[in-house]
Design a protein around this motif. Sequence first.
Motif, PDB file in Angstrom:
ATOM      1  N   GLU A  87       0.376  -2.454  11.491  1.00  0.00           N
ATOM      2  CA  GLU A  87       0.921  -1.657  10.392  1.00  0.00           C
ATOM      3  C   GLU A  87       0.019  -1.547   9.164  1.00  0.00           C
ATOM      4  O   GLU A  87       0.328  -0.805   8.237  1.00  0.00           O
ATOM      5  N   GLY A  88      -1.075  -2.329   9.127  1.00  0.00           N
ATOM      6  CA  GLY A  88      -2.021  -2.187   8.022  1.00  0.00           C
ATOM      7  C   GLY A  88      -1.451  -2.588   6.668  1.00  0.00           C
ATOM      8  O   GLY A  88      -0.615  -3.479   6.568  1.00  0.00           O
ATOM      9  N   GLU A  89      -1.922  -1.920   5.648  1.00  0.00           N
ATOM     10  CA  GLU A  89      -1.573  -2.208   4.249  1.00  0.00           C
ATOM     11  C   GLU A  89      -0.065  -2.356   4.074  1.00  0.00           C
ATOM     12  O   GLU A  89       0.709  -1.590   4.647  1.00  0.00           O
ATOM     13  N   SER A  90       0.366  -3.337   3.292  1.00  0.00           N
ATOM     14  CA  SER A  90       1.812  -3.477   3.126  1.00  0.00           C
ATOM     15  C   SER A  90       2.244  -3.692   1.677  1.00  0.00           C
ATOM     16  O   SER A  90       3.421  -3.606   1.363  1.00  0.00           O
ATOM     17  N   PHE A  91       1.287  -3.947   0.800  1.00  0.00           N
ATOM     18  CA  PHE A  91       1.628  -4.229  -0.601  1.00  0.00           C
ATOM     19  C   PHE A  91       2.385  -3.071  -1.243  1.00  0.00           C
ATOM     20  O   PHE A  91       3.404  -3.270  -1.902  1.00  0.00           O
ATOM     21  N   GLY A 107       5.624  -5.391   0.646  1.00  0.00           N
ATOM     22  CA  GLY A 107       5.517  -6.468   1.634  1.00  0.00           C
ATOM     23  C   GLY A 107       6.566  -6.294   2.726  1.00  0.00           C
ATOM     24  O   GLY A 107       7.147  -5.212   2.905  1.00  0.00           O
ATOM     25  N   TRP A 135       1.596 -10.367  12.127  1.00  0.00           N
ATOM     26  CA  TRP A 135       0.921 -10.106  10.846  1.00  0.00           C
ATOM     27  C   TRP A 135       1.894  -9.983   9.692  1.00  0.00           C
ATOM     28  O   TRP A 135       1.499  -9.987   8.540  1.00  0.00           O
ATOM     29  N   PHE A 179      -1.167 -10.515   3.736  1.00  0.00           N
ATOM     30  CA  PHE A 179      -2.621 -10.461   3.583  1.00  0.00           C
ATOM     31  C   PHE A 179      -3.104 -11.645   2.737  1.00  0.00           C
ATOM     32  O   PHE A 179      -3.924 -11.483   1.848  1.00  0.00           O
ATOM     33  N   ASN A 187      -5.611  -4.826   0.638  1.00  0.00           N
ATOM     34  CA  ASN A 187      -4.892  -5.108   1.892  1.00  0.00           C
ATOM     35  C   ASN A 187      -5.607  -4.462   3.073  1.00  0.00           C
ATOM     36  O   ASN A 187      -5.034  -3.625   3.790  1.00  0.00           O
ATOM     37  N   GLN A 217       6.214 -12.298  -1.313  1.00  0.00           N
ATOM     38  CA  GLN A 217       6.876 -11.084  -0.825  1.00  0.00           C
ATOM     39  C   GLN A 217       6.599 -10.833   0.655  1.00  0.00           C
ATOM     40  O   GLN A 217       6.867  -9.749   1.172  1.00  0.00           O
ATOM     41  N   GLN A 218       6.012 -11.840   1.339  1.00  0.00           N
ATOM     42  CA  GLN A 218       5.768 -11.719   2.783  1.00  0.00           C
ATOM     43  C   GLN A 218       4.913 -10.487   3.114  1.00  0.00           C
ATOM     44  O   GLN A 218       5.172  -9.763   4.071  1.00  0.00           O
ATOM     45  N   THR A 219       3.885 -10.312   2.302  1.00  0.00           N
ATOM     46  CA  THR A 219       3.012  -9.150   2.471  1.00  0.00           C
ATOM     47  C   THR A 219       2.077  -9.294   3.668  1.00  0.00           C
ATOM     48  O   THR A 219       1.733  -8.318   4.335  1.00  0.00           O
TER      49      THR A 219
END
Lengths: 524, 173
Positions: free
Chosen positions: B153-157, B161, A322, A201, A54, A197-199
Amino acid sequence: MAKAAKFDLTDDSVVVIVGTGAGGGVLANELAQKGVKVVALEAGGRYLPEDYINDEWESFGQLAWTDPRTTSGDWRVAKDFSGLPAWIVKAVGGTSIHWAGASLRFQDHEWKALTNYGPVEGANLLDWPLDSAEMASWYDKAEAKLGVTGVGGRARLPGNNNYKVFEKGALAVGYKEVHTGNMAINSADYDDRMACQQTGFCFQGCKWGAKWSSAYTDIPRGEATGNLEVRDHAHVARILHDDKGRVTGVEYFDKDGNLQMQKARIVAVAGNSFESPRLLLNSHSTMFPDGLANRSGQVGRNYMRHTTGSVYATFEHPVRMWRGTTMAGIIRDEARHDPSRGFVGGYELETLSLGLPFMAAFLDPGAWGREFTTALDSYENMAGMWIVGEDMPQADNRVTLSDTTDAFGLKVANVNFSDHPNDIAMRNHAYARGQAIYKAVGATRTLPTPPYPSTHNLGTNRMSERPEDGVVNKHGQSHDIPNLFVSDGSQFTTGAAENPTLTIVALAIRQADHITREMAAGNV
Amino acid sequence: MSQLRKQGLTRRALLSRAVATGALAVAGPGFIAAPDAAWAVEVTAISEHQMATLLQMARDIYPHDRLGDRYYAVAVKSYDVTDQKQMVAEGIVALDAAAKQAGFDNYLAAGWEDERVAILRSIEDTPFFQTVRGGLVTGLYNQKGIWPIFGYEGESFSQGGYINRGFDDIDWL
Ligand SMILES: Cc1cc2nc3c(=O)[nH]c(=O)nc-3n(C[C@H](O)[C@H](O)[C@H](O)COP(=O)(O)OP(=O)(O)OC[C@H]3O[C@@H](n4cnc5c(N)ncnc54)[C@H](O)[C@@H]3O)c2cc1C
Ligand code: SF4
C-alpha cells in the motif's frame, strides 16, 4: 525558547561532540542541561518529522550514510553490499531517526560474558567494567527519557497483524514471554510526543514523532538551554592534541568544504562504530603513531553487529505485515544463556517488516528466478521476524583505514568481518525456531533470510577495566587521554542479545554526569 | 512512465510482426511494442533486437506473471543510452552465443522460460548479467505502479496511518 548558542572557534572551554545520534545527541543535551557549553558537530544535515518520507528508497537517499566504505571478510554483506556494510544515518539525530525503537536492558549475566560463558576459542570475550546494579538507575533515566512502553507504568503498544501471527505461532510452540515489546514509541501521549498512529514507516523516520529520536527531542531541548550549538554539515576530519598528549580541539570540513578548527576542553566521539575508530585512527601523530587512544592496539577491533537474520513466511491468507509498528513484538525465551543449545549467549526474536522495494533488495540478495519471485508474489500474505543475538567479539573483525578516500581526501573505514562458529550455530538455531513458529500457524513456505547491512554496530572502542585490554574506561573515557571520550555503541565490551540503543543512551546519561563532575573537580 | 507512449501503429501491422518474433513485437524502426499495442518503447541508441532481448531477460530474471511487459520495459529502458550501448551490445552477443551453444538461433528463440533460464545461468557471473539483474532490483520493484499488484500500500502518513485502517484486522488466525 532561548536562542541557540553560538560559540567561537577559539573558545577552548567547550565540550566538542562528534556526531548527534543516540549517543552524541543525548550527551549533548544532558551536558547542556547541566550548564556545560557544547558544540556538537554533525556530518549530515537537519531533517525533522515533516521532512521524513514514507518511501523506502527515497528515504534512504535522504538520510543514509552513503559516503564510501570498503569491506572484507567472509560475511555475505561484503559480497552483496560491498560498499554498504552498514545501514545507518548521516543527519542530525543520527541513526535514532531510522531505528525501530526496541529498548531492552541487558540481562545480568551479559555484563560479564567472559566470567559466565568461559573462554571461547577464537573469541575475545571480556567482562564489562559495569554491571546491572550499577546501571539500574541509569536505565531508569533512559527509559523515562525515551518513554519506553511496558515499564514505568507506560502501557504496551497494541499488536498489529504481523504481531498476531507471530504471537499465535510463538504460543503454539510453547514460548511464554511473548508481548509487543519495550518500545520507545508512545502508546499514549507522553513527554510532548503523540501516540503511535500505526503508520508503519518506523525505519524511515516517524512523521508523527511518536517514536523517540534525538533529532526532535534531545537536540532542540539542548539548544533551548542556550548552552548547545549544533553545526550540521560539519565533518570532523581529525582530533588535535598538545605536546602533553591532551586533546585540544578538532579540525572539520564545514558545509562549504572549508577546513575549520574548533578548540575544545574535552572531545567526545560519537560517530557510530565505523566512524569513531576511523576518526581516532585518522588522527595519528608523531606522539600517537597508531592513532589516538590506541596504546592498547584495540581501536577498531572486536567489531560486533549482532548475530542477525530474518525469517519470513507466507500464508494462505493476507497478513499485510507492513501495517503498523515495524518491530513491536518480541519473544524473549531464547535470550537466556543455555549452552545445551550448542552456543553461548542467547537471542531475541522480534517482529519485522520491510516494504516491497526493500524486500526485493534484501530477501535473498543476488537471487533471481521463480524461487525468488514466487515468494514476492505472496508479499501480501507474508509475516516476518528478525533475529538479534549476541555475537562473539573477535580481534580481527575490525575497522581499519582503507586506501580508498572520501570526498575530503580522508581515508575511509574498511570493515572486516567473519562469523564466529558460535554466531553460525546460534543463527541456525534461530532460523529453525522461527520457521517452527510460522509453521505452527500454517505457513505455506518459510524463508530464512540472511543478515542485512549492519544496523547494530558495536565494540570498536571497547570498554575495559585494564588499559591494556581496551580503549576506554567504565565512563567511556580514554585510558590514554583523559579529556577524550567515546560516547556511542563503539564502547561496548560485548554485545549482549538486546538491541543496543537503550544501553547507549543510559551510558551517555551516565557519562554526562561523570564529565560534569570531573570538570567541576578540575580533572579534565 | 515518460519513456513509454501509446503509439499509433495499426494493430494489424503489430500483430504480423508479433508472429515473427514471438510475444514481443519489434514494431518497426526504432520501436518495440506489445503485440496488443498497449504500449511501445522507443529505442534510440540500441537496436530493437537488443531492447527486446533485454526485456525478455528482465522477465526471465524476475518473472511475475501478473506484471505486464510495460513495467519491465520501463525497468530496462535506461540501457538505451549511448554510454551503455557497447556494454549491451557485447553482453547480448555473448548471450546469443550461449543460446546457440544450447541449440537455439538466439536467446529469444528459446521458447520455454526454463530453456532461457538455463542460458542465463551459464552467463550469470558476467558483469553484463549482474548489471542487468542489479538494476532491476530498484528499476522494477521501485515502480509505484506495480505495488498494488503485490498488495503493497505504500505511503500511509497522509491517510492517518493504519490506526483506523486495519493495522490489526487479520481475521483468519
Ligand atoms: C533500520 C534500523 C533499525 C534499528 N532499530 C533499532 C531498535 O529497534 N533498537 C535499538 O536499540 N537499535 C536499533 N537500531 C540501532 C540504533 O539506531 C543505533 O544503535 C544507534 O542509533 C547508534 O547510536 P550512535 O550514537 O552510536 O550512532 P548514530 O546514531 O549512528 O549517530 C552517529 C552520528 O555521527 C555522525 N558522524 C559520523 N562521523 C562523523 C564525523 N566524522 N563528523 C561529524 N559527524 C559524524 C553520523 O552522521 C551520525 O549522525 C536500528 C538501526 C537501524 C539502521
Ligand atoms: S508506526 Fe508508529 S512509531 Fe512507527 S512511524 Fe508510524 S507512528 Fe511512528
